[in-house]
Every structure is written in C-alpha cells, then in structure tokens.
Motif scaffolding. Structure first.
Motif, mmCIF file in Angstrom:
data_model
loop_
_atom_site.group_PDB
_atom_site.id
_atom_site.type_symbol
_atom_site.label_atom_id
_atom_site.label_comp_id
_atom_site.label_asym_id
_atom_site.label_seq_id
_atom_site.Cartn_x
_atom_site.Cartn_y
_atom_site.Cartn_z
ATOM 1 N N GLU A 6 8.806 10.076 2.653
ATOM 2 C CA GLU A 6 7.799 9.418 3.471
ATOM 3 C C GLU A 6 7.405 8.117 2.781
ATOM 4 O O GLU A 6 7.225 8.073 1.568
ATOM 5 C CB GLU A 6 6.586 10.342 3.597
ATOM 6 N N LEU A 7 7.281 7.060 3.563
ATOM 7 C CA LEU A 7 6.914 5.762 3.009
ATOM 8 C C LEU A 7 5.400 5.689 2.878
ATOM 9 O O LEU A 7 4.674 5.640 3.870
ATOM 10 C CB LEU A 7 7.439 4.625 3.893
ATOM 11 N N LEU A 8 4.931 5.739 1.635
ATOM 12 C CA LEU A 8 3.507 5.675 1.321
ATOM 13 C C LEU A 8 3.307 4.630 0.239
ATOM 14 O O LEU A 8 4.171 4.430 -0.603
ATOM 15 C CB LEU A 8 3.004 7.027 0.801
ATOM 16 N N ARG A 9 2.153 3.987 0.229
ATOM 17 C CA ARG A 9 1.882 3.059 -0.864
ATOM 18 C C ARG A 9 1.244 3.827 -2.012
ATOM 19 O O ARG A 9 0.572 4.830 -1.810
ATOM 20 C CB ARG A 9 1.032 1.881 -0.416
ATOM 21 N N ASP A 10 1.506 3.351 -3.206
ATOM 22 C CA ASP A 10 1.070 4.054 -4.415
ATOM 23 C C ASP A 10 0.186 3.133 -5.256
ATOM 24 O O ASP A 10 0.668 2.443 -6.151
ATOM 25 C CB ASP A 10 2.303 4.494 -5.205
ATOM 26 N N PRO A 11 -1.130 3.086 -4.983
ATOM 27 C CA PRO A 11 -2.003 2.176 -5.724
ATOM 28 C C PRO A 11 -2.132 2.511 -7.203
ATOM 29 O O PRO A 11 -2.491 1.646 -8.002
ATOM 30 C CB PRO A 11 -3.357 2.310 -5.030
ATOM 31 N N GLN A 12 -1.837 3.739 -7.603
ATOM 32 C CA GLN A 12 -1.920 4.120 -9.022
ATOM 33 C C GLN A 12 -0.914 3.327 -9.857
ATOM 34 O O GLN A 12 -1.208 2.922 -10.965
ATOM 35 C CB GLN A 12 -1.641 5.614 -9.195
ATOM 36 N N ARG A 13 0.291 3.136 -9.320
ATOM 37 C CA ARG A 13 1.339 2.425 -10.051
ATOM 38 C C ARG A 13 1.465 0.974 -9.640
ATOM 39 O O ARG A 13 2.197 0.222 -10.250
ATOM 40 C CB ARG A 13 2.695 3.108 -9.809
ATOM 41 N N GLY A 14 0.740 0.570 -8.591
ATOM 42 C CA GLY A 14 0.871 -0.778 -8.068
ATOM 43 C C GLY A 14 0.009 -1.784 -8.799
ATOM 44 O O GLY A 14 -0.972 -1.443 -9.453
ATOM 45 N N PHE A 59 -2.231 -2.512 4.940
ATOM 46 C CA PHE A 59 -3.167 -1.897 5.885
ATOM 47 C C PHE A 59 -2.547 -0.765 6.687
ATOM 48 O O PHE A 59 -3.238 0.175 7.084
ATOM 49 C CB PHE A 59 -3.738 -2.961 6.833
ATOM 50 N N ILE A 60 -1.238 -0.813 6.925
ATOM 51 C CA ILE A 60 -0.590 0.193 7.779
ATOM 52 C C ILE A 60 -0.232 1.458 7.011
ATOM 53 O O ILE A 60 -0.442 2.577 7.499
ATOM 54 C CB ILE A 60 0.669 -0.410 8.443
ATOM 55 N N LEU A 61 0.314 1.308 5.820
ATOM 56 C CA LEU A 61 0.789 2.481 5.071
ATOM 57 C C LEU A 61 -0.373 3.287 4.505
ATOM 58 O O LEU A 61 -1.366 2.725 4.039
ATOM 59 C CB LEU A 61 1.705 2.048 3.922
ATOM 60 N N ASP A 62 -0.210 4.595 4.537
ATOM 61 C CA ASP A 62 -1.207 5.489 3.951
ATOM 62 C C ASP A 62 -1.048 5.517 2.443
ATOM 63 O O ASP A 62 0.036 5.278 1.920
ATOM 64 C CB ASP A 62 -1.031 6.918 4.491
ATOM 65 N N LYS A 63 -2.152 5.869 1.766
ATOM 66 C CA LYS A 63 -2.089 6.022 0.316
ATOM 67 C C LYS A 63 -1.376 7.320 -0.033
ATOM 68 O O LYS A 63 -1.460 8.302 0.699
ATOM 69 C CB LYS A 63 -3.490 6.081 -0.295
ATOM 70 N N LYS A 64 -0.714 7.310 -1.154
ATOM 71 C CA LYS A 64 -0.072 8.512 -1.669
ATOM 72 C C LYS A 64 -1.170 9.450 -2.160
ATOM 73 O O LYS A 64 -2.049 9.026 -2.917
ATOM 74 C CB LYS A 64 0.866 8.137 -2.815
ATOM 75 N N PRO A 65 -1.146 10.719 -1.750
ATOM 76 C CA PRO A 65 -2.173 11.654 -2.226
ATOM 77 C C PRO A 65 -2.135 11.807 -3.742
ATOM 78 O O PRO A 65 -1.077 11.733 -4.355
ATOM 79 C CB PRO A 65 -1.803 12.975 -1.554
ATOM 80 N N ALA A 66 -3.286 12.033 -4.332
ATOM 81 C CA ALA A 66 -3.390 12.120 -5.789
ATOM 82 C C ALA A 66 -2.618 13.310 -6.342
ATOM 83 O O ALA A 66 -2.167 13.288 -7.470
ATOM 84 C CB ALA A 66 -4.849 12.208 -6.212
#
Length: 132
Positions: A6-14, A59-66
């Motif tokens: 699933e294509l999700l954004r990963d703010p932890q590593r971004g 804005f479109i992609l959901d965040k990756k769950p922790a």
C-alpha cells in the motif's frame, strides 16, 4: 511475506512529509535513491510539476500507522532482508552475515549455559528434590 503493498507516506523517516520514504517502501528501493531521483527530476525536467505532485501526494496519501514502523534491534524474529542489487532496500550481504554471526554466537552462549546447568550437581539435586 506480505505481497499486498500500500502506498503510504512515512513521516518518521521523511525529511519534509515522508512522501519519498513512502515511495521507497512501495517500490522496495533505498530511500536515498528515491530522493536523488526526485531532486534530479525537479532540477532537470518540469520542476513545478514535480513539486505540485509532491504537495498533492502529501495531502492525498495516508500516514503510515505507527505500529508498522520497523525498529532495528539486536534481535528481531523477522528474517533478514538481504539486498542483491545496490538500489534494493535491505541489508548489504556483509552486514547480514555479521548479524547472523552475532545471533548464532548468542544462541551458542545460551546453549553452553544450559548444558553447564544440566550437567551440574545442582541440577541433579534440584531434580531429586522435585521428585519428593
């Protein structure tokens, strides 16, 4: 191994919003390579188009769950993912071999401790007391 990606954004590593980190997870590529490709695309081709696409993906992609973030620890029950090509995500073969050697060393030490206890007189006495 999970085949559904699933294509999700990963703010932890971004660095900014985690879009490149999400793309690297989705395509199973190294994060640094995805960032280089994105920056090169911005500089060499239509810069505003890629910047707008990045902001839209933000804005479109959901965040990756922790819960799905992988943490690197000294022991993980997961199998090692060894990369075979430079651009693939995973551990280099040399590092994977070192990790396996460390794991086997820890198992060997534990096995030696168990053998030492089982062959000791303390174990025999304890077993005889438990029989009573």
């Amino acid at each position: 191994m999970n085949t559904k990606r699933e294509l999700l954004r990963d703010p932890q590593r971004g660095k900014i919003a985690g879009v490149c980190a999400g793309l690297s997870d989705y395509f199973n590529m190294e994060l640094w390579l995805v960032r280089i490709i994105f920056v090169s695309a911005v500089l060499l081709t239509g810069g505003p188009l890629f910047v707008v696409a990045y902001i839209a993906a933000w804005f479109i992609l959901d965040k990756k769950p922790a819960a799905t973030h992988k943490t690197h620890s000294t022991y993980s029950g997961d199998p090692l993912e060894v990369k075979f090509k430079v651009w693939q995500k995973g551990e280099p073969p040399r590092r994977a071999l070192q990790d396996l050697k460390e794991r086997l060393t820890r198992v060997d030490v534990r096995l030696q401790e168990m053998e030492r206890y089982v062959t000791s007189s303390e174990f025999t006495v304890s077993r005889e007391i438990n029989k009573l």
